[in-house]
Design a protein around this motif. Structure first.
Motif: not given
Length: 553
Positions: A74-81, A374-379, A414-415, A422-433
């Motif tokens: 979780x940590x490294x994926x969220x960091x890469x994102x 967007x929890x679905x995209x995160x998992x 994550x990176x 977005x190039x493949x229309x994948x919504x990865x937006x996550x709020x800063x908090x």
């Protein structure tokens, strides 16, 4: 009182949650304490875990392994994102240089370890384990154990060496950063040296005096040069014009131009004369400049537009507005036709108030929907990252294939998703908090499990005859390369201190030290540098561990 005792002694899922919650809560509370201006923050959770382990507080091993794996991934994926949008710019400008510096840290530590084998009573397998612990790299230990097994040799000494040096390997990186900051860092080293990576744009006012562009349309002028620029307003006498591609330039026009910082000299040549006025300072009221033209920041929240290029939206032709800049996270991007929009981008639109209203309806600007992570995209991204981490990579001459593992795979995915989703229309937006919450939750779980496992045998190992020697050697292998390379990097003034800290943490594969750097340095430079060097550094250390066993045992 038996029920209280059972909460800590009878292994179960509930008992594991209680133990980890106790370790994390105490560690985070004590981590806020400052001693001479220094606090360890979330890294203190690791030490509370060691204390709990040394007191023989234990939990179900499978539950702990699950919590540790979930926390780290979780940590490294969220960091890469989080750093993904900055990553491509960093790699384009400083990525190769950062990885070269990281390789020097790794090379110096490896040479030191091998040299000590000739002067100290430590065998090569044991030294490999000590090196893995000093650099907090358990995948490298796994690779070394596989190589030893292939050579029909015991790997217990390597595992023991890693266990006894791992805790101080965590501390050593933090100590090295504290020493560097105390004795070598100057005030200007604390300021980001590469701030252009965050603000890639420049706003300037020019007077058209170049006869070569007189009576030519903006589209024709754009075709005359390969430079990228946006003209957001034209002042012609007393009139204010929102320019379109068909607008013709005239000698004497005052134009407000947005371009990339490295293309400003080319704009001087193209238009002819720059007006000495600072349009790049903070808090400019763009709508007070003139009453007929409005500048508005609109958030792109239409999911169907995610991944589309600005040019394909035809904003000038359809709505009569200009898009001058796009804010993505903390980065300001020039709004070129080839720029792919991402969900959550803040788009600066210039035009008449009515036209801007129409553009706002088209782009969405439903700010409230961005408050829902967007929890679905995160998992789903985490799933892809773990799958990539399990891919075996066969290297000729190696006894076993190399894997990126639960840390390498998710951080790379994550990176990639943060930068190119977005190039493949994948919504990865996550709020800063939400991103910060995921990173801190994951790291806290990981550190609690790691400390609990390390503390179980820590005291018993240290009191062995060779234990103190191993601890001292491990601490030297952690601190000395960091101090030497960090001092040289500061001396040449190529990087700011935040970038150097991220570089050192990534070279040592140490997310705990990175959390300390992030809490003491108020910028994302450390996190971006960490992700730039971590994948290659971890990969190289895994290979080095196997090479040493194969050729020196």
């Amino acid at each position: 009182m038996e029920w209280i005792e059972s909460l800590f002694t009878i292994h179960s899922a509930v008992q594991t949650i209680i133990v980890l919650s106790l370790i994390v809560s105490v560690g985070l509370a004590l981590g806020k304490i400052h001693v001479k201006g220094i606090s360890l923050g979330v890294a203190f959770v690791f030490f509370i875990g060691i204390v709990a382990g040394s007191m023989h507080i234990s939990s179900d091993p499978q539950m702990l392994n699950f919590a540790e794996t979930l926390g780290l991934s979780l940590f490294v994926y969220a960091l890469g994102l989080h750093v993904g949008p900055n990553f491509i710019g960093m790699m384009r400008h400083e990525g190769v240089s950062l990885n070269v510096w990281s390789m020097t840290v790794i090379a110096l530590g490896t040479v030191m370890a091998l040299s000590m084998c000739f002067v100290l009573p430590i065998s090569v397998p044991d030294m490999v384990g000590i090196l893995c612990g000093a650099t907090t790299n358990t995948p490298a230990l796994g690779a070394a154990q596989q190589a030893l097994s292939a050579a029909h040799m015991s790997s217990s000494g390597a595992a023991l060496g890693c266990a006894v040096t791992y805790p101080l390997g965590v501390v050593g990186v933090i100590v090295a950063m504290i020493v560097l900051r105390k004795f070598l860092v100057r005030p200007d080293d604390l300021l980001p040296h590469g701030s252009d990576d965050d603000d890639q744009t420049f706003v300037g006012q020019f007077v058209v005096v170049n006869p070569a562009i007189s009576c030519k349309t903006i589209a024709q002028i754009s075709q005359m040069t390969h430079r990228h620029f946006i003209i957001s307003r034209i002042w012609r006498g007393d009139n204010v014009i929102v320019p379109l591609a068909t607008t013709e330039m005239q000698i004497g026009d005052n134009v407000l131009v947005v371009t990339n910082r490295d293309e400003v000299p080319a704009m001087d040549l193209l238009f002819g004369k720059r007006v000495e006025k600072d349009w790049n300072r903070d808090h400019i009221d763009w709508n007070a400049i003139d009453s007929t033209v409005e500048s508005r920041v609109i958030v792109m929240t239409k999911t169907k537009l995610n991944g589309k290029t600005l040019g394909s939206l035809h904003m000038r032709q359809t709505y009569g507005v200009n898009v001058s800049r796009v804010m993505r996270g903390d980065i300001k991007l020039l709004a070129t036709d080839s720029l792919h929009l991402q969900y959550g981008d803040r788009v600066t639109v210039v035009g008449t108030p009515d036209d801007v209203d129409h553009a706002e309806a088209f782009l969405g600007n439903a700010v409230q929907v961005l408050n829902e992570p967007n929890l679905g995209a995160i998992f789903f991204g985490l799933l892809l990252g773990l799958a990539v981490g399990m891919i075996p990579i066969s290297i000729p001459g190696m006894s076993a294939p190399v894997k990126l593992g639960i840390a390498g795979g998710p951080i790379i995915m994550g990176i990639l998703i943060g930068a190119l989703g977005s190039r493949v229309h994948f919504i990865s937006y996550t709020t800063r908090s939400a991103s910060l919450m995921l990173r801190k939750l994951g790291l806290s779980l990981y550190l609690a499990c790691l400390g609990l496992a390390a503390g179980k045998d820590f005291i018993a190992t240290v009191i062995r005859p060779e234990g103190v020697l191993w601890v001292g050697v491990g601490l030297a292998l952690t601190i000395v390369p960091l101090l030497v390379i960090g001092a040289i990097a500061l001396k040449v003034h190529k990087f700011d201190f935040g970038t150097i800290c991220g570089l050192l943490c990534g070279a040592m594969a140490n997310p705990m030290a990175l959390s300390y750097a992030n809490e003491t340095i108020h910028s994302d430079r450390a996190a971006v540098a960490y992700t730039s060097v971590y994948p290659l550094g971890m990969f190289i250390r895994v290979i080095i561990a196997q090479v040493i066993i194969m050729f020196m045992v």
